[in-house]
Scaffold this motif. Structure first.
Motif, PDB file in Angstrom:
ATOM      1  N   GLN A  92      40.575   8.567  38.091  1.00  0.00           N
ATOM      2  CA  GLN A  92      40.132   7.323  38.714  1.00  0.00           C
ATOM      3  C   GLN A  92      41.309   6.497  39.208  1.00  0.00           C
ATOM      4  OE1 GLN A  92      37.366   5.132  36.306  1.00  0.00           O
ATOM      5  NE2 GLN A  92      35.872   6.778  36.282  1.00  0.00           N
ATOM      6  N   LEU A  93      42.409   6.514  38.485  1.00  0.00           N
ATOM      7  CA  LEU A  93      43.605   5.812  38.970  1.00  0.00           C
ATOM      8  C   LEU A  93      44.087   6.433  40.278  1.00  0.00           C
ATOM      9  CD1 LEU A  93      45.664   5.186  35.699  1.00  0.00           C
ATOM     10  CD2 LEU A  93      44.442   3.493  37.092  1.00  0.00           C
ATOM     11  N   LYS A  94      44.046   7.751  40.365  1.00  0.00           N
ATOM     12  CA  LYS A  94      44.455   8.425  41.596  1.00  0.00           C
ATOM     13  C   LYS A  94      43.553   8.024  42.753  1.00  0.00           C
ATOM     14  CE  LYS A  94      45.416  13.018  43.521  1.00  0.00           C
ATOM     15  NZ  LYS A  94      45.408  14.483  43.241  1.00  0.00           N
ATOM     16  N   GLU A  95      42.226   7.918  42.484  1.00  0.00           N
ATOM     17  CA  GLU A  95      41.292   7.505  43.530  1.00  0.00           C
ATOM     18  C   GLU A  95      41.570   6.089  44.007  1.00  0.00           C
ATOM     19  OE1 GLU A  95      37.487   8.061  41.758  1.00  0.00           O
ATOM     20  OE2 GLU A  95      37.496  10.247  41.978  1.00  0.00           O
ATOM     21  N   GLU A  96      42.158   5.271  43.122  1.00  0.00           N
ATOM     22  CA  GLU A  96      42.498   3.896  43.484  1.00  0.00           C
ATOM     23  C   GLU A  96      43.912   3.791  44.051  1.00  0.00           C
ATOM     24  OE1 GLU A  96      40.515   1.002  43.282  1.00  0.00           O
ATOM     25  OE2 GLU A  96      39.011   2.565  43.164  1.00  0.00           O
ATOM     26  N   GLY A  97      44.586   4.938  44.245  1.00  0.00           N
ATOM     27  CA  GLY A  97      45.934   4.925  44.805  1.00  0.00           C
ATOM     28  C   GLY A  97      47.000   4.480  43.821  1.00  0.00           C
ATOM     29  N   ALA A  98      46.744   4.673  42.533  1.00  0.00           N
ATOM     30  CA  ALA A  98      47.692   4.249  41.506  1.00  0.00           C
ATOM     31  C   ALA A  98      47.967   5.412  40.561  1.00  0.00           C
ATOM     32  CB  ALA A  98      47.149   3.053  40.733  1.00  0.00           C
ATOM     33  N   SER A  99      48.944   5.226  39.694  1.00  0.00           N
ATOM     34  CA  SER A  99      49.229   6.203  38.655  1.00  0.00           C
ATOM     35  C   SER A  99      49.543   5.460  37.374  1.00  0.00           C
ATOM     36  CB  SER A  99      50.424   7.094  39.029  1.00  0.00           C
ATOM     37  OG  SER A  99      51.631   6.363  38.951  1.00  0.00           O
ATOM     38  N   LEU A 100      49.312   6.119  36.246  1.00  0.00           N
ATOM     39  CA  LEU A 100      49.545   5.468  34.967  1.00  0.00           C
ATOM     40  C   LEU A 100      51.014   5.135  34.783  1.00  0.00           C
ATOM     41  CD1 LEU A 100      48.557   4.461  32.284  1.00  0.00           C
ATOM     42  CD2 LEU A 100      48.642   6.817  31.405  1.00  0.00           C
ATOM     43  N   GLN A 101      51.888   6.034  35.173  1.00  0.00           N
ATOM     44  CA  GLN A 101      53.315   5.778  34.994  1.00  0.00           C
ATOM     45  C   GLN A 101      53.771   4.591  35.834  1.00  0.00           C
ATOM     46  OE1 GLN A 101      55.341   7.335  32.688  1.00  0.00           O
ATOM     47  NE2 GLN A 101      56.572   5.550  33.237  1.00  0.00           N
ATOM     48  N   ALA A 102      53.293   4.501  37.063  1.00  0.00           N
ATOM     49  CA  ALA A 102      53.673   3.375  37.920  1.00  0.00           C
ATOM     50  C   ALA A 102      53.176   2.047  37.346  1.00  0.00           C
ATOM     51  CB  ALA A 102      53.119   3.574  39.327  1.00  0.00           C
ATOM     52  N   LEU A 103      51.960   2.046  36.796  1.00  0.00           N
ATOM     53  CA  LEU A 103      51.434   0.821  36.200  1.00  0.00           C
ATOM     54  C   LEU A 103      52.200   0.451  34.934  1.00  0.00           C
ATOM     55  CD1 LEU A 103      47.609   1.422  36.672  1.00  0.00           C
ATOM     56  CD2 LEU A 103      49.040  -0.232  37.890  1.00  0.00           C
ATOM     57  N   LYS A 104      52.559   1.463  34.149  1.00  0.00           N
ATOM     58  CA  LYS A 104      53.380   1.204  32.969  1.00  0.00           C
ATOM     59  C   LYS A 104      54.705   0.557  33.367  1.00  0.00           C
ATOM     60  CE  LYS A 104      51.995   4.720  29.587  1.00  0.00           C
ATOM     61  NZ  LYS A 104      52.461   5.922  28.852  1.00  0.00           N
ATOM     62  N   ASP A 105      55.350   1.130  34.364  1.00  0.00           N
ATOM     63  CA  ASP A 105      56.631   0.587  34.823  1.00  0.00           C
ATOM     64  C   ASP A 105      56.474  -0.848  35.301  1.00  0.00           C
ATOM     65  OD1 ASP A 105      57.890   2.940  34.222  1.00  0.00           O
ATOM     66  OD2 ASP A 105      57.903   3.699  36.283  1.00  0.00           O
ATOM     67  N   GLU A 106      55.410  -1.103  36.043  1.00  0.00           N
ATOM     68  CA  GLU A 106      55.171  -2.444  36.581  1.00  0.00           C
ATOM     69  C   GLU A 106      54.997  -3.471  35.465  1.00  0.00           C
ATOM     70  OE1 GLU A 106      51.338  -4.622  38.559  1.00  0.00           O
ATOM     71  OE2 GLU A 106      51.851  -2.640  39.338  1.00  0.00           O
ATOM     72  N   VAL A 107      54.159  -3.136  34.483  1.00  0.00           N
ATOM     73  CA  VAL A 107      53.882  -4.073  33.390  1.00  0.00           C
ATOM     74  C   VAL A 107      55.101  -4.248  32.496  1.00  0.00           C
ATOM     75  CG1 VAL A 107      52.484  -4.418  31.307  1.00  0.00           C
ATOM     76  CG2 VAL A 107      51.407  -3.642  33.420  1.00  0.00           C
ATOM     77  N   ARG A 108      55.753  -3.153  32.174  1.00  0.00           N
ATOM     78  CA  ARG A 108      56.930  -3.228  31.313  1.00  0.00           C
ATOM     79  C   ARG A 108      58.073  -3.985  31.980  1.00  0.00           C
ATOM     80  NH1 ARG A 108      57.161   3.029  29.048  1.00  0.00           N
ATOM     81  NH2 ARG A 108      55.497   2.822  27.482  1.00  0.00           N
ATOM     82  N   ARG A 109      58.248  -3.749  33.261  1.00  0.00           N
ATOM     83  CA  ARG A 109      59.320  -4.448  33.983  1.00  0.00           C
ATOM     84  C   ARG A 109      59.076  -5.951  33.978  1.00  0.00           C
ATOM     85  NH1 ARG A 109      60.639  -6.273  39.143  1.00  0.00           N
ATOM     86  NH2 ARG A 109      62.776  -5.813  39.813  1.00  0.00           N
ATOM     87  N   ALA A 110      57.854  -6.347  34.287  1.00  0.00           N
ATOM     88  CA  ALA A 110      57.530  -7.774  34.316  1.00  0.00           C
ATOM     89  C   ALA A 110      57.742  -8.422  32.955  1.00  0.00           C
ATOM     90  CB  ALA A 110      56.092  -7.974  34.784  1.00  0.00           C
TER      91      ALA A 110
END
Length: 350
Positions: free
Chosen positions: A281-299
């Motif tokens: 479902q993340l792929k269908e939304e144009g996202a990936s778990l690793q990218a979201l992890k990086d985004e949240v952790r970076r912030a």
């Protein structure tokens, strides 16, 4: 289990699993009995053997349930299948869907559905409430529903949830469902009927989900409604693979529970989906778990480095990293600096 809206296709799918309990068929037969009508034709067309009716443990397929429900609704001219003190003539639920279609958001549409449902059937009252980040659709019983109580309450909740998913073209995962009767012998089917945990002997009948779905705009028009009404009985949560809030829900879970969401398995369990479904479902939304992890952790890391004097090791842990070394490596990839260098370069922000 059907959504009480329309008739089903005439051809059964091959090798479909039989999970719907015979208790729901018995409820439909009771509606026939109360009207003094013979259900034999509907049973035959739904390919439900008379011998199976005598076995409480027997199951039928979704197609068979859709078929007998659709035929019964037409023969009895009652889309409520005998649940209420007065019939809901053919087209009643289509009228409710049409009345909700022009709403700007799902929240407004569901409030309309609840209000208008009370105009056509006052045996129950539907209400939509929000407490914090949780929305609750609740049924208040205003008369004794008798032997059809389970079938009625489950059907109404499934109907409104199915309509909600259809209106926004999105899966709406449930946080919980509750029902005011004791767990039936076929309680295992409730894991299919409702996503999320189901509690019995818990009044009133209700389902709970993330309130942010209520703000989503509707994605259907009159043409889509006409197409849906041609075969609305399979209108359930299951056909909706897309979850239009999944990316936000993943971000929230990662931010709120950094230490418990290192792996996809733990995160998926928290969101009540399988790891495979989560990734798909993340792929269908144009996202990936690793990218979201990086985004949240970076912030989170940037916020802590800029606004606190926590040691680097504590910042790494709070940002969701399992050790300081992996945090420092990731942070340098993000910023080109080590965490300490980044903090020293911005001394005035503390």
């Amino acid at each position: 289990m059907p959504s009480a809206l329309s008739a089903s296709a005439a051809t059964p799918p091959l090798n479909a699993p039989a999970v719907t309990p015979m208790a729901f068929v018995q409820a439909i037969l009771l509606a026939y009995e109360r009207r003094g009508m013979n259900p034999a034709g509907a049973l035959a067309q739904a390919q439900i053997a008379l011998a199976a009716l005598l076995d409480p443990a027997s199951r039928i397929t979704a197609w068979q349930m859709e078929r007998i429900s659709g035929l019964a609704m037409q023969e009895l001219d009652d889309e409520a299948l005998g649940w209420f003190s007065r019939r809901l003539p053919w087209g009643s639920y289509g009228m409710l869907a049409r009345a909700s279609l022009s709403a700007p958001t799902l929240g407004v549409a569901l409030k309309r559905w609840c209000r208008h449902h009370g105009l056509i059937a006052d045996d129950i009252a539907l209400t939509l409430g929000v407490a914090g980040d949780t929305a609750t659709l609740c049924i208040t019983e205003q008369r004794d529903l008798g032997a059809l109580r389970e079938f009625c309450l489950v059907s109404v909740l499934r109907n409104i949830l199915g309509v909600a998913c259809w209106l926004i073209d999105s899966r709406i995962p449930l946080l919980a469902a509750q029902l005011p009767f004791a767990a039936p012998p076929h309680r295992e089917v409730y894991a299919v009927l409702f996503s999320g945990p189901t509690a019995f002997d818990s009044a009133p009948a209700a389902i709970r989900f993330d309130a942010r779905y209520l703000a989503l705009p509707l994605r259907r028009d009159e043409r889509a409604l006409q197409q849906m009404l041609e075969r609305a009985l399979p209108l359930t949560v299951l056909p909706y693979r897309r979850d239009r809030l999944l990316v936000q829900r993943v971000r929230q879970a990662l931010a709120a529970h950094p230490a418990q969401t290192h792996g996809a398995d733990a995160l998926a369990a928290m969101l009540h989906v399988s790891p495979r479904t989560l990734h798909r479902q993340l792929k269908e939304e144009g996202a990936s778990l690793q990218a979201l992890k990086d985004e949240v952790r970076r912030a989170r890391a940037l916020e802590l480095l800029l606004r606190t004097r926590r040691p680097i090791k504590q910042v790494a842990e709070a940002a969701g990293f399992q050790n300081e070394k992996s945090f420092m490596r990731a942070f340098k990839d993000w910023t080109g600096q080590s965490p300490a260098e980044f903090r020293r370069s911005r001394p005035g922000l503390l």
